[in-house]
Design a protein around this motif. Structure first.
Motif, PDB file in Angstrom:
ATOM      1  N   PRO A  71     -37.232  -3.374  47.970  1.00 42.03           N
ATOM      2  CA  PRO A  71     -36.710  -4.605  48.586  1.00 42.03           C
ATOM      3  C   PRO A  71     -35.295  -4.411  49.129  1.00 42.03           C
ATOM      4  O   PRO A  71     -34.922  -5.011  50.135  1.00 42.03           O
ATOM      5  CB  PRO A  71     -36.703  -5.627  47.445  1.00 42.03           C
ATOM      6  N   LEU A  72     -34.522  -3.555  48.458  1.00 36.99           N
ATOM      7  CA  LEU A  72     -33.145  -3.318  48.900  1.00 36.99           C
ATOM      8  C   LEU A  72     -33.133  -2.545  50.217  1.00 36.99           C
ATOM      9  O   LEU A  72     -32.341  -2.815  51.114  1.00 36.99           O
ATOM     10  CB  LEU A  72     -32.376  -2.541  47.830  1.00 36.99           C
ATOM     11  N   MET A  73     -34.026  -1.560  50.330  1.00 33.77           N
ATOM     12  CA  MET A  73     -34.088  -0.769  51.553  1.00 33.77           C
ATOM     13  C   MET A  73     -34.580  -1.636  52.713  1.00 33.77           C
ATOM     14  O   MET A  73     -34.068  -1.540  53.832  1.00 33.77           O
ATOM     15  CB  MET A  73     -34.994   0.450  51.349  1.00 33.77           C
TER      16      MET A  73
ATOM     17  N   GLY B  56     -31.940  -3.674  54.136  1.00 31.03           N
ATOM     18  CA  GLY B  56     -30.862  -2.916  54.754  1.00 31.03           C
ATOM     19  C   GLY B  56     -29.608  -2.856  53.895  1.00 31.03           C
ATOM     20  O   GLY B  56     -28.494  -2.846  54.412  1.00 31.03           O
TER      21      GLY B  56
END
Lengths: 238, 109
Positions: free
Chosen positions: A64-66, A69
């Motif tokens: 989710p972090l990737m 962004g």
């Protein structure tokens, strides 16, 4: 000759011990493979991530972090937190493999997942090196590596054929949810988890996905303070 | 993230795997963390899990979900109920995913 035979037996034993519990690993890997593709990653990158990172919960938490962004350091710091249990395990591993050359012991440790640790310590409860340990370890990690990578790659291949509207990547979040519940033990861990969850939601609009970093820090501090001020009954005597 | 950034992220995540798993085997010298730190770090994985999961379940486009008939919310509630009934992570994933798919495909939510 007998030594070679014994080595082979230990390798097999290491494999045999992990066959049954490895079904859980395989299902987890399948979910991870699907979740990576459904987060929008290309098949080559997802395959690379699957083969290289080799840490299920850190991989799922990073997704989710990737997607959002987040800066690289936030992705890495979160994965580091997810993997902190391995830091604790490594203190134990040192007693068995600490005498090996650094490159070799780090290569072994790269392959040492949760189940390998649990089974190895059950097989060798005495914390001192012995010749059966390396073949047992290799048998154990050989099987768990395969039982992780093969279903993971199948998940990547399958996910490409599943419509995105089904939101199957959410299975990855459900896996993390189950893991969170199984990590809860005692009142203070509940409070720390609820506070971290609330902080992550309330601070959601912070830039750079910093809500995750803030929430982890607050959760840890709250847990530590509670343990000092209001210990769980089971720990009160310590 | 661009493909290049994703690639770098993956390399870094691999390094994180090696560093955490090999942490106390990196140095040839024997050493240990202070007990208060070891104790506090027990909370880090749980806090990280809660921090990742909560916004994914409770928020939609950055706002709290207003409608209880949200597929993700329903899936998370079903998964939660299953976990506290049976305590298995595998079943939790399966039950939650089945409810998610039923809500999405069956009921078109």
């Amino acid at each position: 000759m007998t030594a070679v035979l014994e080595q082979r037996d230990e390798f097999r034993r290491g494999m045999r011990d992990i066959v049954e519990p490895s079904f859980g690993i395989s299902a987890w890997a399948l979910v991870t493979g699907v979740a990576m593709i459904k987060s929008g990653m290309s098949v080559p990158l997802a395959t690379f991530m699957m083969l290289a990172v080799y840490a299920g919960s850190a991989q799922l938490a990073a997704l989710p972090l990737m997607v959002a962004g987040a800066p690289l350091w936030v992705v890495w710091a979160t994965a580091f937190c997810m993997n902190l249990r391995f830091v604790i395990f490594s203190a134990h591993w040192r007693k068995y493999f600490g005498h090996l050359p650094r490159a070799k012991r780090l290569a072994l440790m790269y392959l040492a997942a949760d189940l390998n640790y649990v089974l190895f310590l059950r097989r060798f409860p005495t914390p001192e090196p012995s010749p059966e340990q390396l073949p047992y370890f290799l048998g154990s990690v050989f099987w768990s590596w395969l039982s992780w990578q093969i279903p993971g790659l199948i998940g990547i291949a399958l996910a490409d054929r599943v419509p995105t509207e089904w939101d199957l990547g959410f299975a990855g979040v459900l896996a993390l949810l189950g893991l969170a519940y199984s990590t809860l033990s005692g009142r203070n861990s509940w409070i720390a988890a609820l506070v971290a969850a609330a902080a992550a939601v309330l601070a959601f609009h912070l830039p750079l996905k910093l809500n995750i970093v803030v929430a982890i820090a607050i959760g840890v501090v709250v847990g530590m303070l509670l343990d000092r001020l209001w210990p769980n009954r089971a720990e009160a005597g310590h | 993230m661009s493909d290049t950034q994703t690639f770098v992220a993956i390399i870094g995540l691999t390094v994180v795997t090696v560093i955490t798993r090999g942490f106390f085997l990196l140095s040839a010298r024997e050493w240990s963390l202070p007990p208060w730190l070891t104790h506090g770090l027990r909370y880090a994985p749980l806090a990280a899990l809660a921090a990742i999961v909560a916004p994914e379940v409770l928020l939609s486009n950055g706002a709290l979900i207003g409608d209880w008939k949200d597929p993700r919310l329903l899936a998370a509630v079903a998964a939660t109920a299953y976990f506290w009934w049976q305590r298995g992570i595998l079943g939790t994933i399966v039950v939650g995913t089945v409810v998610l798919l039923a809500a999405k495909i069956g009921f078109g939510l």
